[in-house]
Design a protein around this motif. Structure first.
Motif, PDB file in Angstrom:
ATOM      1  N   CYS A  13       0.803  -1.217   0.000  1.00 20.15           N
ATOM      2  CA  CYS A  13       0.000   0.000   0.000  1.00 20.15           C
ATOM      3  C   CYS A  13       0.840   1.273   0.000  1.00 20.15           C
ATOM      4  CB  CYS A  13      -0.900  -0.001   1.230  1.00 20.15           C
ATOM      5  SG  CYS A  13       0.004   0.315   2.755  1.00 20.15           S
ATOM      6  N   CYS A  27      -3.352  -3.779   2.683  1.00 24.30           N
ATOM      7  CA  CYS A  27      -2.627  -4.612   3.646  1.00 24.30           C
ATOM      8  C   CYS A  27      -3.544  -4.953   4.815  1.00 24.30           C
ATOM      9  CB  CYS A  27      -1.384  -3.877   4.145  1.00 24.30           C
ATOM     10  SG  CYS A  27      -0.195  -3.479   2.848  1.00 24.30           S
ATOM     11  N   CYS A  34       1.610  -4.073   7.511  1.00 18.30           N
ATOM     12  CA  CYS A  34       2.420  -3.388   6.526  1.00 18.30           C
ATOM     13  C   CYS A  34       3.878  -3.721   6.831  1.00 18.30           C
ATOM     14  CB  CYS A  34       2.201  -1.876   6.616  1.00 18.30           C
ATOM     15  SG  CYS A  34       0.581  -1.359   6.008  1.00 18.30           S
ATOM     16  N   CYS A  38       5.985  -1.334   2.006  1.00 17.38           N
ATOM     17  CA  CYS A  38       4.882  -0.394   1.849  1.00 17.38           C
ATOM     18  C   CYS A  38       5.434   1.028   1.820  1.00 17.38           C
ATOM     19  CB  CYS A  38       3.895  -0.519   3.001  1.00 17.38           C
ATOM     20  SG  CYS A  38       3.049  -2.116   3.063  1.00 17.38           S
ATOM     21  N   CYS A  40       3.523   3.619   2.989  1.00 20.61           N
ATOM     22  CA  CYS A  40       2.469   4.328   3.695  1.00 20.61           C
ATOM     23  C   CYS A  40       3.025   5.373   4.666  1.00 20.61           C
ATOM     24  CB  CYS A  40       1.602   3.327   4.436  1.00 20.61           C
ATOM     25  SG  CYS A  40       2.505   1.945   5.171  1.00 20.61           S
TER      26      CYS A  40
HETATM   27 ZN   LIG Z   1       0.857  -1.609   3.686  1.00 24.23          ZN
END
Ligand SMILES: [Zn+2]
Ligand SMILES: [Zn+2]
Ligand SMILES: [Zn+2]
Ligand SMILES: [Zn+2]
Ligand SMILES: [Zn+2]
Ligand SMILES: [Zn+2]
Length: 303
Positions: A13, A27, A34, A38, A40
């Motif tokens: 993500c 996720c 995560c 990731c 994020c």
């Molecule tokens: Zn993630």
DNA sequence: GAGTTTGAAACT
DNA sequence: CAGTTTCAAACTC
């Protein structure tokens, strides 16, 4: 492999505002924490915030008991809620977000459409407008006047067919391109789709199409089987490779028919696991196939 | 990479 | 329920 998926293929993500604590986050939605792959921001979806993750998960689950029920996405009727016994039909209704996509502008031609993204055709359950899903259009007579057309009217060949039996990406060996509309590998197994079916109740059979590493049950029988009953939306894609430790391996192996063996986990959520790259939580209704292929199950029509 | 479009998820 | 807002991904340039 720069940014998107990391070695295990799982999508990563790039959430910015959800803190990876809502279903917006793939996720989180798929039951994974995560990780470094990731991108994020302000991520809470990691073991350090186990409590918060669980809290959010429960909140969401309370809203929609099936939110984390992979693939089925609410399909499996919940004991208490939502069984609409309407007239003569008992329709399982998802806790929310009924089956199917709801595309208004994309005509299901791109991945904006969940059905399309999952590489499955649209079904009657979809409320898409002007469906042109390459994997199978929603029966459009539906759009006109479903109510008035009587079966005897149209040829099953024309209408039933395209709809579901159009599969997708098959077993892709390397380099073999193939046309989503024509090819596809079918494997039909005669297993029932009931909860206890896995033990081989010969009931109804459902077909599946195998892909890379996944199998989609192919909802070949119109209204009885939503297309993406299996892996709808990545959130429903539980990969087999990641199986949490504490899963309960029923003697299912014996039940398997061909090359698949099934595993189901009885439920209750389990504690997230990090070491194991598997999903942090599993759902009661989930059913997995091992053996290279994954999910499937279902039958909404299962009254 | 920035900006737009899209429809699910969340919220009211 | 429906209408609106929020969100992250898909898409376009
Ligand atoms: Zn993630
Ligand atoms: Zn996220
Ligand atoms: Zn995150
Ligand atoms: Zn659609
Ligand atoms: Zn659809
Ligand atoms: Zn459609």
């Amino acid at each position: 492999m720069s940014s998107t998926s990391s070695n295990d293929g799982r999508k990563r993500c790039k959430c910015k505002k959800s803190k990876c604590l809502k279903l917006y986050c793939e996720c989180f939605a798929t039951g994974f924490y995560c990780d470094a792959s990731c991108s994020c921001h302000e991520c809470f979806n990691n073991p350090d915030y186990e409590d918060i993750v669980e809290e959010s998960r429960q909140l969401i689950a309370s809203r929609n008991p099936n939110a984390f029920s992979s693939k089925i996405h609410g399909l499996i009727e919940s004991p208490t809620s939502n069984n609409v016994e309407d007239g003569d039909q008992v329709k399982p209704v998802a806790g929310k977000h009924r089956w199917g996509c709801n595309c208004k502008k994309s005509m299901c031609q791109k991945k904006y459409c969940e059905c399309n993204q999952a590489k499955v055709g649209c079904s009657d359950e979809c409320r898409c407008q002007g469906c042109k899903n390459a994997y199978g259009k929603k029966a459009d007579y539906n759009v006109y006047n479903k109510m008035q057309l009587v079966d005897s009217e149209f040829s099953p060949n024309e209408f039933n067919n395209p709809h579901n039996l159009t599969p997708l990406t098959p077993f892709q060996h390397n380099g073999h391109q193939y046309d989503p509309l024509t090819s596809g590998t079918y494997i039909s197994s005669s297993e029932s789709a009931n909860s206890d079916m896995m033990l081989g109740t010969p009931n109804q059979n459902f077909d599946m199409v195998t892909f890379d590493q996944q199998a989609y049950p192919n909802a070949s029988m119109n209204q009885f089987t939503p297309p993406y009953a299996t892996n709808f939306h990545a959130r429903h894609l539980h990969s087999v490779m990641n199986i949490p430790p504490m899963m309960d391996l029923p003697s299912s192996s014996t039940a398997s028919e061909s090359c698949f063996s099934m595993i189901s986990w009885p439920g209750s959520s389990m504690t997230p696991v990090t070491a194991f790259s598997g999903p942090t939580v599993m759902n009661t209704n989930d059913i997995f196939y091992t053996g290279g292929v994954v999910p499937c199950l279902i039958s909404p029509g299962n009254k």
